[in-house]
Design an enzyme around this catalytic site. Structure first.
Site, short mmCIF file in Angstrom:
data_model
loop_
_atom_site.label_atom_id
_atom_site.label_comp_id
_atom_site.label_asym_id
_atom_site.label_seq_id
_atom_site.Cartn_x
_atom_site.Cartn_y
_atom_site.Cartn_z
N ILE A 95 -0.95 -2.04 -5.50
CA ILE A 95 -1.73 -2.63 -6.59
C ILE A 95 -1.90 -1.63 -7.74
O ILE A 95 -2.29 -1.99 -8.83
CB ILE A 95 -3.09 -3.15 -6.08
CG1 ILE A 95 -3.71 -4.13 -7.07
CG2 ILE A 95 -4.04 -2.00 -5.76
CD1 ILE A 95 -4.79 -5.01 -6.50
N ARG A 96 -1.59 -0.35 -7.43
CA ARG A 96 -1.56 0.66 -8.50
C ARG A 96 -0.11 0.88 -8.89
O ARG A 96 0.79 0.63 -8.09
CB ARG A 96 -2.12 1.99 -7.99
CG ARG A 96 -3.59 1.96 -7.71
CD ARG A 96 -4.02 3.25 -7.06
NE ARG A 96 -3.55 3.37 -5.69
CZ ARG A 96 -3.46 4.51 -5.02
NH1 ARG A 96 -3.76 5.66 -5.60
NH2 ARG A 96 -3.04 4.54 -3.76
N LYS A 155 -10.26 -4.60 11.79
CA LYS A 155 -9.15 -4.10 12.62
C LYS A 155 -9.03 -4.90 13.91
O LYS A 155 -7.92 -5.25 14.33
CB LYS A 155 -9.33 -2.60 12.91
CG LYS A 155 -9.16 -1.72 11.68
CD LYS A 155 -7.78 -1.85 11.05
CE LYS A 155 -7.59 -1.00 9.82
NZ LYS A 155 -6.35 -1.29 9.09
N TYR A 204 -14.99 -2.15 8.70
CA TYR A 204 -13.61 -1.69 8.91
C TYR A 204 -13.14 -2.07 10.32
O TYR A 204 -12.07 -2.65 10.50
CB TYR A 204 -13.59 -0.17 8.73
CG TYR A 204 -12.26 0.50 8.89
CD1 TYR A 204 -11.24 0.30 7.97
CD2 TYR A 204 -12.04 1.39 9.95
CE1 TYR A 204 -10.02 0.97 8.11
CE2 TYR A 204 -10.83 2.05 10.09
CZ TYR A 204 -9.82 1.84 9.17
OH TYR A 204 -8.63 2.49 9.31
N LEU A 229 1.46 3.51 -2.09
CA LEU A 229 0.96 4.75 -2.71
C LEU A 229 -0.20 5.36 -1.92
O LEU A 229 -0.79 6.35 -2.33
CB LEU A 229 0.53 4.49 -4.16
CG LEU A 229 1.63 3.96 -5.08
CD1 LEU A 229 1.09 3.73 -6.49
CD2 LEU A 229 2.81 4.93 -5.13
N GLY A 230 -0.54 4.73 -0.79
CA GLY A 230 -1.67 5.22 0.00
C GLY A 230 -1.27 6.35 0.93
O GLY A 230 -0.18 6.91 0.84
N GLN A 231 -2.19 6.66 1.86
CA GLN A 231 -2.02 7.83 2.72
C GLN A 231 -0.74 7.75 3.57
O GLN A 231 0.06 8.68 3.59
CB GLN A 231 -3.25 7.97 3.63
CG GLN A 231 -3.32 9.29 4.34
CD GLN A 231 -4.31 9.30 5.49
OE1 GLN A 231 -4.70 8.27 6.02
NE2 GLN A 231 -4.72 10.50 5.86
N GLY A 264 0.83 -1.21 0.00
CA GLY A 264 0.00 0.00 0.00
C GLY A 264 0.86 1.25 0.00
O GLY A 264 0.51 2.27 0.60
N1 SER Z 1 -8.76 7.49 9.25
C1 SER Z 1 -9.47 6.26 9.31
C2 SER Z 1 -10.80 6.36 8.68
O1 SER Z 1 -11.43 7.38 8.86
C3 SER Z 1 -9.65 5.80 10.72
O2 SER Z 1 -8.62 4.95 11.06
O3 SER Z 1 -11.23 5.45 8.07
#
Ligand code: SER
Length: 316
Positions: free
Chosen positions: A35-36, A146, A142, A10-12, A8
């Site tokens: 994956i990008r 987690k 989500y 390229l993600g945040q 990941g």
């Molecule tokens: N920043 C995340 C979200 O809002 C929380 O872990 O999904």
């Protein structure tokens, strides 16, 4: 030298973590993957990038074996709002990907970082100063991934001795990557709109209080936790971390100190409001401070000032 693999990338978090890891350990030591594919002009000689679908165990295995990987920062995952839109994809990626990464880590003796979240808590969790060890009954997909991820990482540590470590991140604020599918992302999008248009329409109510952290503190925390002496880690998966908490209205007031004409309006998105309402207001981070020296530097005012300066340069 055993290398570091970032999924990941390229993600945040990945966009900034890869740069920090290359600065600290050298370009040769870090393999970025996603994956990008990255834009061609961002690839520099000597910097390795691999295409990786982290639900594909064979691909993970090939990169770990061929790249002589010893540490995996497994960041590839969907955020909260996108996970509610596509719960089956969230399960496949967030859980399936983690399980495969842990299996490869077990076979190749790799250390693993897993990012958990304030989303691992639920409506039954104490809302203020949320303890490190407390009720976790999240009501989102989500959050389910987690909590299950935290437990799976602890299991791989206890059962197979895999050195797994994790943090429950609050909303992360950064200027490097655009907002992408999180509930806390209003606190990133607001800066883009404040600079471009002088106004922002917020999808959360004005008094929704959530924990937040500026990305430089998150990156420093990640590196500290992964470099910490394992003998001192009691919790492992996953440490509460946060640097500040605020509401949309308080953030808007802070932005107004720099852009006095800034205006905020509210159009509530019921799904994201429901997610935010199920999360804590403020986390207790004493375990992270005691076990590996967590010490964030940015307050709300310092973060706002830095975000506006950096994002203005970036946008212009
Ligand atoms: N920043 C995340 C979200 O809002 C929380 O872990 O999904």
């Amino acid at each position: 030298m055993r290398r570091i693999l970032v999924t990941g990338a390229l993600g945040q978090i990945g966009s900034e973590l890869v740069v920090a890891l290359r600065e600290r350990y050298g370009s040769e030591a870090v393999i970025a993957s996603d994956i990008r594919l990255p834009p061609l002009d961002t690839l520099h000689p000597g910097e390795r990038f691999e295409f990786l679908d982290s639900t594909n165990a064979r691909q993970i295995q090939d990169i770990v074996r061929n790249g002589e990987v010893g540490t995996i920062y497994h960041l590839a995952a969907l955020l909260s709002a996108t996970s509610e839109e596509k719960p089956h994809v969230a399960w496949e990626l967030n859980m399936g990907g983690l399980y495969k990464v842990l299996e490869v880590a077990r076979q190749h003796d790799c250390k693993v970082f897993f990012p958990s979240s304030i989303g691992a808590f639920g409506p039954g969790t104490p809302k203020d100063n949320t303890p490190q060890d407390t009720i976790q009954r999240p009501t989102t997909m989500y959050g389910v991934t987690k909590v299950a991820g935290e437990l799976l990482c602890d299991y791989y540590n206890r059962r197979f001795g895999v050195d797994t470590r994790g943090m429950r991140f609050p909303g992360l604020i950064s200027y490097a990557a655009p907002p992408g599918g999180g509930t806390t992302d209003y606190a990133v999008a607001i800066f883009y709109d404040a600079i471009r248009y002088g106004r922002y329409t917020c999808f959360l109510k004005p008094d929704t209080r959530l924990d937040m952290m500026y990305m430089p503190d998150a990156i420093a925390a990640l590196i500290s936790l992964m470099e910490a002496d394992p003998a001192k880690l009691i919790h492992r998966n996953s440490f509460n971390v946060t640097a500040m908490n605020f509401t949309p209205s308080e953030l808007a007031n802070e932005i107004r100190k720099h852009i006095p004409s800034f205006e905020i309006r509210y159009e509530i998105d019921a799904v994201r409001q429901g997610i935010a309402d199920s999360w804590p207001n403020s986390l207790d981070c004493s375990a992270a401070r005691a076990e590996w020296g967590f010490a964030p530097r940015y307050s709300l005012s310092a973060m706002v000032e830095d975000m506006l300066t950096k994002l203005r340069t970036r946008i212009s």
